[in-house]
Design a protein around this motif. Structure first.
Motif, PDB file in Angstrom:
ATOM      1  N   TYR A   1     -14.213   9.081  -8.532  1.00 56.82           N
ATOM      2  CA  TYR A   1     -13.809  10.195  -9.389  1.00 56.82           C
ATOM      3  C   TYR A   1     -14.896  10.449 -10.428  1.00 56.82           C
ATOM      4  CZ  TYR A   1      -9.239   9.136  -7.376  1.00 56.82           C
ATOM      5  OH  TYR A   1      -8.213   8.889  -6.506  1.00 56.82           O
ATOM      6  N   LYS A   2     -15.357  11.669 -10.514  1.00 56.05           N
ATOM      7  CA  LYS A   2     -16.434  12.008 -11.438  1.00 56.05           C
ATOM      8  C   LYS A   2     -15.921  12.480 -12.795  1.00 56.05           C
ATOM      9  CE  LYS A   2     -19.509  11.178  -8.257  1.00 56.05           C
ATOM     10  NZ  LYS A   2     -20.352   9.966  -8.345  1.00 56.05           N
ATOM     11  N   SER A   3     -14.665  12.915 -12.850  1.00 56.92           N
ATOM     12  CA  SER A   3     -14.185  13.542 -14.084  1.00 56.92           C
ATOM     13  C   SER A   3     -12.966  12.864 -14.690  1.00 56.92           C
ATOM     14  CB  SER A   3     -13.852  15.019 -13.819  1.00 56.92           C
ATOM     15  OG  SER A   3     -12.874  15.138 -12.801  1.00 56.92           O
ATOM     16  N   THR A   4     -12.552  11.725 -14.130  1.00 53.85           N
ATOM     17  CA  THR A   4     -11.393  11.035 -14.699  1.00 53.85           C
ATOM     18  C   THR A   4     -11.519   9.534 -14.484  1.00 53.85           C
ATOM     19  OG1 THR A   4      -8.969  10.963 -14.763  1.00 53.85           O
ATOM     20  CG2 THR A   4      -9.992  11.146 -12.596  1.00 53.85           C
ATOM     21  N   THR A   5     -10.691   8.777 -15.170  1.00 50.41           N
ATOM     22  CA  THR A   5     -10.691   7.320 -15.050  1.00 50.41           C
ATOM     23  C   THR A   5     -10.086   6.915 -13.709  1.00 50.41           C
ATOM     24  OG1 THR A   5     -10.376   7.180 -17.437  1.00 50.41           O
ATOM     25  CG2 THR A   5      -9.948   5.192 -16.175  1.00 50.41           C
ATOM     26  N   PRO A   6     -10.657   5.923 -13.023  1.00 47.03           N
ATOM     27  CA  PRO A   6     -10.128   5.515 -11.713  1.00 47.03           C
ATOM     28  C   PRO A   6      -8.670   5.062 -11.782  1.00 47.03           C
ATOM     29  CG  PRO A   6     -12.273   4.519 -12.114  1.00 47.03           C
ATOM     30  CD  PRO A   6     -11.851   5.148 -13.398  1.00 47.03           C
ATOM     31  N   ARG A   7      -7.970   5.268 -10.699  1.00 48.08           N
ATOM     32  CA  ARG A   7      -6.577   4.853 -10.590  1.00 48.08           C
ATOM     33  C   ARG A   7      -6.463   3.328 -10.684  1.00 48.08           C
ATOM     34  NH1 ARG A   7      -2.905   7.936  -8.305  1.00 48.08           N
ATOM     35  NH2 ARG A   7      -4.429   9.055  -7.022  1.00 48.08           N
ATOM     36  N   VAL A   8      -5.492   2.844 -11.433  1.00 49.60           N
ATOM     37  CA  VAL A   8      -5.215   1.407 -11.527  1.00 49.60           C
ATOM     38  C   VAL A   8      -4.409   0.996 -10.300  1.00 49.60           C
ATOM     39  CG1 VAL A   8      -4.078  -0.411 -12.868  1.00 49.60           C
ATOM     40  CG2 VAL A   8      -5.239   1.479 -14.042  1.00 49.60           C
ATOM     41  N   THR A   9      -4.869  -0.034  -9.589  1.00 51.25           N
ATOM     42  CA  THR A   9      -4.197  -0.418  -8.344  1.00 51.25           C
ATOM     43  C   THR A   9      -3.360  -1.694  -8.473  1.00 51.25           C
ATOM     44  OG1 THR A   9      -6.223  -1.555  -7.614  1.00 51.25           O
ATOM     45  CG2 THR A   9      -5.927   0.736  -6.924  1.00 51.25           C
ATOM     46  N   SER A  10      -3.724  -2.567  -9.407  1.00 43.90           N
ATOM     47  CA  SER A  10      -2.900  -3.752  -9.668  1.00 43.90           C
ATOM     48  C   SER A  10      -3.283  -4.347 -11.020  1.00 43.90           C
ATOM     49  CB  SER A  10      -3.069  -4.818  -8.568  1.00 43.90           C
ATOM     50  OG  SER A  10      -4.359  -5.398  -8.628  1.00 43.90           O
ATOM     51  N   VAL A  11      -2.315  -4.981 -11.660  1.00 43.43           N
ATOM     52  CA  VAL A  11      -2.546  -5.709 -12.911  1.00 43.43           C
ATOM     53  C   VAL A  11      -1.899  -7.080 -12.758  1.00 43.43           C
ATOM     54  CG1 VAL A  11      -2.244  -5.777 -15.412  1.00 43.43           C
ATOM     55  CG2 VAL A  11      -2.442  -3.563 -14.247  1.00 43.43           C
TER      56      VAL A  11
ATOM     57  N   ILE B   1       0.469  -1.232  -7.059  1.00 43.43           N
ATOM     58  CA  ILE B   1       0.841   0.068  -6.500  1.00 43.43           C
ATOM     59  C   ILE B   1       1.654  -0.089  -5.224  1.00 43.43           C
ATOM     60  CG2 ILE B   1      -0.201   1.893  -5.082  1.00 43.43           C
ATOM     61  CD1 ILE B   1      -1.912   2.705  -7.304  1.00 43.43           C
ATOM     62  N   HIS B   2       1.227  -0.992  -4.345  1.00 35.36           N
ATOM     63  CA  HIS B   2       1.918  -1.065  -3.052  1.00 35.36           C
ATOM     64  C   HIS B   2       3.324  -1.648  -3.197  1.00 35.36           C
ATOM     65  CE1 HIS B   2       0.902  -5.356  -2.884  1.00 35.36           C
ATOM     66  NE2 HIS B   2       1.601  -5.467  -1.766  1.00 35.36           N
ATOM     67  N   LEU B   3       3.541  -2.516  -4.194  1.00 35.10           N
ATOM     68  CA  LEU B   3       4.896  -3.019  -4.429  1.00 35.10           C
ATOM     69  C   LEU B   3       5.806  -1.902  -4.937  1.00 35.10           C
ATOM     70  CD1 LEU B   3       4.195  -6.489  -6.120  1.00 35.10           C
ATOM     71  CD2 LEU B   3       4.725  -6.004  -3.717  1.00 35.10           C
ATOM     72  N   GLU B   4       5.271  -1.085  -5.846  1.00 37.81           N
ATOM     73  CA  GLU B   4       6.058   0.037  -6.369  1.00 37.81           C
ATOM     74  C   GLU B   4       6.321   1.072  -5.275  1.00 37.81           C
ATOM     75  OE1 GLU B   4       7.430  -0.175  -9.282  1.00 37.81           O
ATOM     76  OE2 GLU B   4       6.391  -2.090  -9.542  1.00 37.81           O
ATOM     77  N   ALA B   5       5.348   1.255  -4.385  1.00 36.44           N
ATOM     78  CA  ALA B   5       5.533   2.196  -3.275  1.00 36.44           C
ATOM     79  C   ALA B   5       6.641   1.716  -2.340  1.00 36.44           C
ATOM     80  CB  ALA B   5       4.225   2.357  -2.511  1.00 36.44           C
ATOM     81  N   GLN B   6       6.676   0.414  -2.085  1.00 33.62           N
ATOM     82  CA  GLN B   6       7.715  -0.133  -1.210  1.00 33.62           C
ATOM     83  C   GLN B   6       9.102   0.021  -1.829  1.00 33.62           C
ATOM     84  OE1 GLN B   6       6.750  -4.061   0.688  1.00 33.62           O
ATOM     85  NE2 GLN B   6       4.758  -3.761  -0.291  1.00 33.62           N
ATOM     86  N   ILE B   7       9.192  -0.190  -3.144  1.00 35.06           N
ATOM     87  CA  ILE B   7      10.479  -0.032  -3.831  1.00 35.06           C
ATOM     88  C   ILE B   7      11.014   1.385  -3.639  1.00 35.06           C
ATOM     89  CG2 ILE B   7      11.553   0.076  -6.122  1.00 35.06           C
ATOM     90  CD1 ILE B   7       9.718  -2.261  -6.926  1.00 35.06           C
TER      91      ILE B   7
ATOM     92  N   SER C   1      -1.186  11.719  -2.577  1.00 35.41           N
ATOM     93  CA  SER C   1      -1.618  11.667  -3.977  1.00 35.41           C
ATOM     94  C   SER C   1      -0.420  11.637  -4.918  1.00 35.41           C
ATOM     95  CB  SER C   1      -2.506  12.873  -4.304  1.00 35.41           C
ATOM     96  OG  SER C   1      -3.713  12.811  -3.592  1.00 35.41           O
ATOM     97  N   VAL C   2       0.612  12.407  -4.573  1.00 34.38           N
ATOM     98  CA  VAL C   2       1.824  12.438  -5.396  1.00 34.38           C
ATOM     99  C   VAL C   2       2.502  11.071  -5.389  1.00 34.38           C
ATOM    100  CG1 VAL C   2       4.142  13.423  -5.625  1.00 34.38           C
ATOM    101  CG2 VAL C   2       2.194  14.907  -5.074  1.00 34.38           C
ATOM    102  N   GLU C   3       2.572  10.446  -4.225  1.00 31.03           N
ATOM    103  CA  GLU C   3       3.198   9.125  -4.116  1.00 31.03           C
ATOM    104  C   GLU C   3       2.364   8.051  -4.812  1.00 31.03           C
ATOM    105  OE1 GLU C   3       5.567   9.706   0.143  1.00 31.03           O
ATOM    106  OE2 GLU C   3       3.479   9.022   0.128  1.00 31.03           O
ATOM    107  N   LEU C   4       1.046   8.170  -4.724  1.00 32.77           N
ATOM    108  CA  LEU C   4       0.176   7.231  -5.434  1.00 32.77           C
ATOM    109  C   LEU C   4       0.362   7.356  -6.942  1.00 32.77           C
ATOM    110  CD1 LEU C   4      -3.117   7.504  -3.338  1.00 32.77           C
ATOM    111  CD2 LEU C   4      -1.784   5.422  -3.695  1.00 32.77           C
TER     112      LEU C   4
END
Length: 272
Positions: free
Chosen positions: A41-51, A66-72, A82-85
């Protein structure tokens, strides 16, 4: 002070900081997070994928991914839109900052999470971008950069850049039983390949490694690449600090030396 040196001052400051962290009455958390590639991404902060969060006192871990929240939400992790991410990342960050809010006043040990490109500010920005409101703040006085602390304790040459990561190299040098750790670009590539579990495990491994390394540093048992000169500098006070740090080992060596000299002297008297 004529017998002091810049290196000795830095090391003493590092020892005080390490002691403060390990002696804290509050919880102490080691934290690491993964994100998408900075080049994506050139114009925004990268998506956070896990903490991932590691409790230094209990050894317990919490991971927000992200994938745990997606499964829930019953999303298809192989075909996340993109909307689901966005929805999954939003939920991830909500839970993480809820944890932060519930642990105000606790200490956070991290590795180079120091600016708006990668760090607490970047996490806050992603939260505000997705939630349209400010995130609970981790105040500066509660943040401790392990990378900076190790430079204070051992000098800038505390580790090589083998594996393209001093954190991974330190983990290997100290034989920490942690698998699956990747460097940042590998985590980003793995996320693009939808290897979500591997990304989460890498994040978990790094937070645990940070926790174990800061404990070993505070207990003066951490193995590093630095020479004695790198660590203590050249000054009378540096010599005193070295003796203080290694008093038990020096005492044992001295006793062995005296014993060997005694045996040699006895043999010499017997022969002559």
């Amino acid at each position: 002070m004529i017998f002091d040196s810049t290196r000795s001052k830095e090391r003493r400051a590092g020892l005080r900081e390490a002691s403060y962290i390990l002696d804290s009455k509050s919880d102490v958390f080691a934290i690491h997070y993964s994100c998408e590639s900075f080049n994506k991404y050139k114009s925004t902060t990268p998506r956070v994928t896990s903490v991932s969060i590691y409790n230094l006192i209990t050894g317990e871990q919490r991971c927000f991914s992200i994938h745990l929240e997606a499964q829930i939400r019953s999303f298809d992790c192989d075909k996340l839109s993109s909307v689901e991410l966005d929805a999954s990342e939003r939920s991830l960050l909500q839970k993480f900052f809820k944890f932060v809010k519930a642990h105000q006043g606790c200490l956070w040990v991290h590795w180079n999470m120091k600016n708006s490109k990668y760090g607490f500010d970047a996490l806050s920005f992603r939260y505000k971008f997705l939630m349209q409101r400010s995130a609970p703040n981790v105040k500066m006085q509660y943040r401790y950069d392990l990378y900076v602390l190790l430079k204070k304790l051992y000098g800038p040459n505390f580790e090589t850049n083998e594996y393209e990561s001093k954190l991974l190299a330190l983990t290997q040098r100290n034989c920490l039983a942690i698998r699956g750790m990747m460097i940042g670009i590998q985590e980003a590539d793995a996320f693009d390949r939808k290897e979500f579990q591997a990304v989460m495990e890498s994040s978990q491994g790094k937070s645990e490694a940070i926790g174990l390394i800061v404990k070993a540093a505070g207990e003066k048992t951490l193995k590093v690449n630095a020479s004695l000169r790198d660590i203590y500098g050249i000054s009378p006070l540096g010599l005193i600090l070295y003796v203080a740090d290694n008093f038990v080992r020096i005492s044992k060596l001295w006793k062995i030396t005296i014993g060997v000299v005694g045996v040699i002297f006895s043999m010499w008297k017997f022969i002559y």
